[in-house]
Write a protein that holds these residues in place. Structure first.
Motif, mmCIF file in Angstrom:
data_model
loop_
_atom_site.group_PDB
_atom_site.id
_atom_site.type_symbol
_atom_site.label_atom_id
_atom_site.label_comp_id
_atom_site.label_asym_id
_atom_site.label_seq_id
_atom_site.Cartn_x
_atom_site.Cartn_y
_atom_site.Cartn_z
ATOM 1 N N ASN A 1 0.853 -1.195 0.000
ATOM 2 C CA ASN A 1 0.000 0.000 0.000
ATOM 3 C C ASN A 1 0.884 1.239 0.000
ATOM 4 O O ASN A 1 0.824 2.069 0.904
ATOM 5 C CB ASN A 1 -0.926 -0.015 1.220
ATOM 6 C CG ASN A 1 -1.971 1.088 1.164
ATOM 7 O OD1 ASN A 1 -2.152 1.743 0.127
ATOM 8 N ND2 ASN A 1 -2.658 1.309 2.276
ATOM 9 N N GLU B 1 -4.782 -3.440 8.331
ATOM 10 C CA GLU B 1 -5.226 -3.587 6.951
ATOM 11 C C GLU B 1 -4.418 -4.651 6.206
ATOM 12 O O GLU B 1 -4.931 -5.299 5.293
ATOM 13 C CB GLU B 1 -5.180 -2.245 6.206
ATOM 14 C CG GLU B 1 -3.800 -1.692 5.954
ATOM 15 C CD GLU B 1 -3.831 -0.362 5.212
ATOM 16 O OE1 GLU B 1 -4.935 0.156 4.961
ATOM 17 O OE2 GLU B 1 -2.738 0.154 4.889
ATOM 18 N N ASP C 1 0.852 3.853 -1.865
ATOM 19 C CA ASP C 1 0.165 5.126 -2.082
ATOM 20 C C ASP C 1 -0.780 5.475 -0.938
ATOM 21 O O ASP C 1 -1.497 6.479 -1.014
ATOM 22 C CB ASP C 1 -0.629 5.079 -3.394
ATOM 23 C CG ASP C 1 0.257 4.849 -4.600
ATOM 24 O OD1 ASP C 1 1.416 5.301 -4.570
ATOM 25 O OD2 ASP C 1 -0.198 4.203 -5.568
ATOM 26 N N ASN C 2 -0.813 4.643 0.084
ATOM 27 C CA ASN C 2 -1.718 4.837 1.225
ATOM 28 C C ASN C 2 -3.161 4.985 0.758
ATOM 29 O O ASN C 2 -3.904 5.856 1.221
ATOM 30 C CB ASN C 2 -1.298 6.038 2.075
ATOM 31 C CG ASN C 2 -1.928 5.986 3.456
ATOM 32 O OD1 ASN C 2 -2.266 4.927 3.968
ATOM 33 N ND2 ASN C 2 -2.110 7.153 4.053
ATOM 34 N N ASP C 3 -3.544 4.106 -0.155
ATOM 35 C CA ASP C 3 -4.918 4.049 -0.656
ATOM 36 C C ASP C 3 -5.499 2.708 -0.200
ATOM 37 O O ASP C 3 -5.372 1.688 -0.869
ATOM 38 C CB ASP C 3 -4.906 4.145 -2.187
ATOM 39 C CG ASP C 3 -6.296 4.156 -2.800
ATOM 40 O OD1 ASP C 3 -7.254 3.758 -2.116
ATOM 41 O OD2 ASP C 3 -6.410 4.530 -3.986
ATOM 42 N N SER C 4 -6.120 2.723 0.955
ATOM 43 C CA SER C 4 -6.531 1.472 1.590
ATOM 44 C C SER C 4 -7.621 0.760 0.808
ATOM 45 O O SER C 4 -7.640 -0.472 0.743
ATOM 46 C CB SER C 4 -6.989 1.733 3.026
ATOM 47 O OG SER C 4 -5.918 2.233 3.808
ATOM 48 N N ALA C 5 -8.533 1.498 0.217
ATOM 49 C CA ALA C 5 -9.596 0.855 -0.558
ATOM 50 C C ALA C 5 -9.014 0.108 -1.754
ATOM 51 O O ALA C 5 -9.433 -1.014 -2.071
ATOM 52 C CB ALA C 5 -10.612 1.901 -1.020
ATOM 53 N N ASN C 6 -8.037 0.706 -2.419
ATOM 54 C CA ASN C 6 -7.382 0.049 -3.542
ATOM 55 C C ASN C 6 -6.517 -1.117 -3.066
ATOM 56 O O ASN C 6 -6.466 -2.181 -3.695
ATOM 57 C CB ASN C 6 -6.522 1.055 -4.301
ATOM 58 C CG ASN C 6 -6.049 0.528 -5.642
ATOM 59 O OD1 ASN C 6 -6.857 0.231 -6.525
ATOM 60 N ND2 ASN C 6 -4.739 0.389 -5.789
ATOM 61 N N ALA D 1 -12.228 1.121 -7.221
ATOM 62 C CA ALA D 1 -10.966 1.608 -6.677
ATOM 63 C C ALA D 1 -10.083 2.095 -7.821
ATOM 64 O O ALA D 1 -10.466 2.013 -8.997
ATOM 65 C CB ALA D 1 -10.275 0.501 -5.891
ATOM 66 N N LYS D 2 -8.901 2.569 -7.493
ATOM 67 C CA LYS D 2 -8.015 3.138 -8.514
ATOM 68 C C LYS D 2 -7.663 2.116 -9.589
ATOM 69 O O LYS D 2 -7.699 2.428 -10.782
ATOM 70 C CB LYS D 2 -6.736 3.655 -7.845
ATOM 71 C CG LYS D 2 -5.785 4.361 -8.810
ATOM 72 C CD LYS D 2 -4.497 4.793 -8.126
ATOM 73 C CE LYS D 2 -3.615 3.584 -7.841
ATOM 74 N NZ LYS D 2 -2.266 3.973 -7.343
ATOM 75 N N ASP D 3 -7.342 0.903 -9.181
ATOM 76 C CA ASP D 3 -6.886 -0.109 -10.128
ATOM 77 C C ASP D 3 -7.918 -1.190 -10.427
ATOM 78 O O ASP D 3 -7.684 -2.034 -11.296
ATOM 79 C CB ASP D 3 -5.614 -0.786 -9.596
ATOM 80 C CG ASP D 3 -4.453 0.189 -9.467
ATOM 81 O OD1 ASP D 3 -4.331 1.073 -10.335
ATOM 82 O OD2 ASP D 3 -3.685 0.076 -8.493
#
Length: 503
Positions: free
Chosen positions: A248, A324, A250-255, A398-400
């Motif tokens: 993680n 997480e 990018d610190n994007d937990s949902a992604n 999410a982003k990806d």
């Protein structure tokens, strides 16, 4: 979130039997995995061989069925003979994969002693980087042949009268990677793997072999590598390997929590490639998958770059895992269970200190990291038949990844114990998820327990001073309704184990 999730399972709609080796792990001569991890003679809880008994107890709690050894990148420059015989005569070597000094205080025989103490089996890797078929067949002879030959008699001379009978072997490690000592093209590796497999099985026809697949989903040669390697090795191997790590950054937990969808795709593509080669060769044998390196790995990257080379057992790859991370590990375990028909072996990399569920202090404590818990729960309760999970759940983008289900879940039916266990992750970071379980053909059931791993802080971690900062509780809400269905509320960002007794 107003919508609830629903999961339907039927005992007649099965995916496959869980091979216990799905819950394997990995010990490499890397960092403090061996020295300061499983082995520390000066520790107050060391046994007569120098193995840490506190670590052994934590390993036993995971019920690890098989442990890959001795690498990893390490094996591609390793001479196994350096690690056998009188310890005082063993050589210290420069270890080029991780730029350390290997003292060879622990080798094949000591590791097999440790396996017996840990109630586990060994998955042994052979060096196909700097070496080849000759050394591999000699290693099998030393390990598995009863007596009456040079190498088997040498084992007896070293104090091991009975053969080790190691049944699972890896033909090298990540041979497609330019970082690998002796890396090869797919054709080069396929040829040497084929010839190595032949002579190893001529020494011991009972062994099973794992060919190297791609080092990860992002390799430029994936999945052509798998197809080429299997063109050469199909008749001689039972498995092909997969390796994958997530982070993680990018610190994007949902992604981050959606990344197990990439693992799903990876498995599907490798299965398809295996089946293509089977069809092309008009073969009857299905090649199964060994996901023998998988985990979260990114926390320690900056620290590792600062380590000075050529020391013994420096603190390398020591990720401190948070809440997480445990959730994604749970999702990855679910991904592998959902393909239990083809993923027959897997190894969480690694077991102690090095990107591991167990951490130690040299001379001090050992404790469970957050990722210990989903690994333990699936290993202990996830034995039996995996059922097809029909899931209806709200989703997010999410982003990806798009259409990411908030509910990630699978069910395992243990017919012998008359139990069904649901493993479930609620990926929603802010809201609880109501869940309805329809068991259909199972009839009446009662709740044994509903285990929950949750935390208000996604970054919460366990440390030597606070080893229970993140740990599961048994206060989940699962209940059987009057109609026989199961209802539960899954806390936000939680790992859940719902155990049902069939009555």
């Amino acid at each position: 979130m107003t919508k609830k999730a629903k999961m339907i399972v039927d005992k007649d709609f099965t995916i496959g039997e869980v091979d216990s080796r799905l819950y394997g792990s990995f010990i490499e001569h890397l960092g403090r995995a061996v020295y300061g991890g499983i082995y520390e003679p000066e520790h107050p809880q060391a046994d007569e061989q120098g193995f840490r008994t506190d670590v052994l107890e934590l390993v036993k709690g995971l019920q690890v069925p098989i442990v890959r050894y001795p690498g990893g990148n390490f094996v591609s420059g390793y001479n196994w003979e350096d690690g056998v015989g009188p310890i005082e005569q063993r050589k210290k070597r420069l270890e080029l994969a991780w730029r350390t000094v290997e003292p060879n205080l622990v080798g094949l025989n000591e590791f097999m002693d440790w396996c017996r103490k840990a109630n586990t089996e060994a998955m042994m890797a052979v060096n196909l980087g700097t070496r080849g078929p000759d050394q591999a067949r000699e290693l099998v002879e030393y390990s598995n042949h009863k007596s009456g030959s040079y190498w088997s008699d040498l084992r007896i001379q070293h104090g091991y009268k009975d053969p080790h009978n190691i049944k699972t072997w890896c033909l090298g490690n990540e041979m497609d990677g330019p970082w690998q000592i002796g890396s090869k093209t797919a054709a080069e590796y396929g040829r040497i793997a084929c010839e190595t497999a032949k002579v190893m099985k001529w020494v011991d026809p009972s062994i099973e072999l794992v060919a190297c697949g791609s080092s990860g989903l992002g390799m430029a040669t994936f999945p052509e590598w798998e197809a080429t390697v299997l063109e050469h090795t199909y008749d001689h191997v039972e498995y092909i390997s997969l390796h994958q790590y997530y982070g993680n950054r990018d610190n994007d937990s949902a992604n981050f929590l959606a990344q197990s969808m990439g693992m799903d795709k990876f498995i599907h593509t490798v299965v398809s490639t295996c089946d293509y080669i089977q069809a092309k060769k008009r073969g009857k044998k299905k090649i199964h998958l060994s996901f023998d390196e998988w985990n979260v790995w990114y926390h320690s990257n900056d620290a590792d770059r600062k380590i000075e080379p050529w020391s013994i057992a420096p603190p390398q790859l020591e990720d401190i895992y948070n809440h997480e991370d445990a959730l994604l590990v749970g999702c990855m375990l679910i991904s592998m269970l959902k393909r239990a028909d083809r993923v027959k072996m897997a190894c969480m990399a690694q077991l102690v200190n090095v990107i591991a569920p167990i951490m130690t202090v040299n001379g001090g404590a050992a404790w469970k990291q957050t990722i210990y818990y989903p690994y333990m729960h699936t290993s202990v309760f996830g034995r039996g038949t995996v059922l097809v999970p029909l899931i209806q759940s709200p989703k997010y983008d999410a982003k990806d990844y798009t259409d990411v289900s908030y509910l990630e879940a699978v069910a395992v039916h243990n017919e012998e114990k008359s139990e069904v266990t649901i493993f479930a992750v609620n990926r929603h970071l802010e809201e609880a998820l109501p869940l309805e379980l329809d068991l259909r053909s199972f009839g009446a059931s009662r709740i044994i327990e509903h285990i929950v791993l949750e935390s208000d802080d996604l970054k919460a971690a366990n440390t030597a001073d606070a080893p229970d900062n993140v740990k599961p509780h048994h206060g989940g809400s699962a209940a059987v309704t009057d109609s026989g269905q199961v209802q539960a509320t899954l806390s936000k960002a939680s790992w859940n184990v719902i155990r049902l007794k069939l009555v």
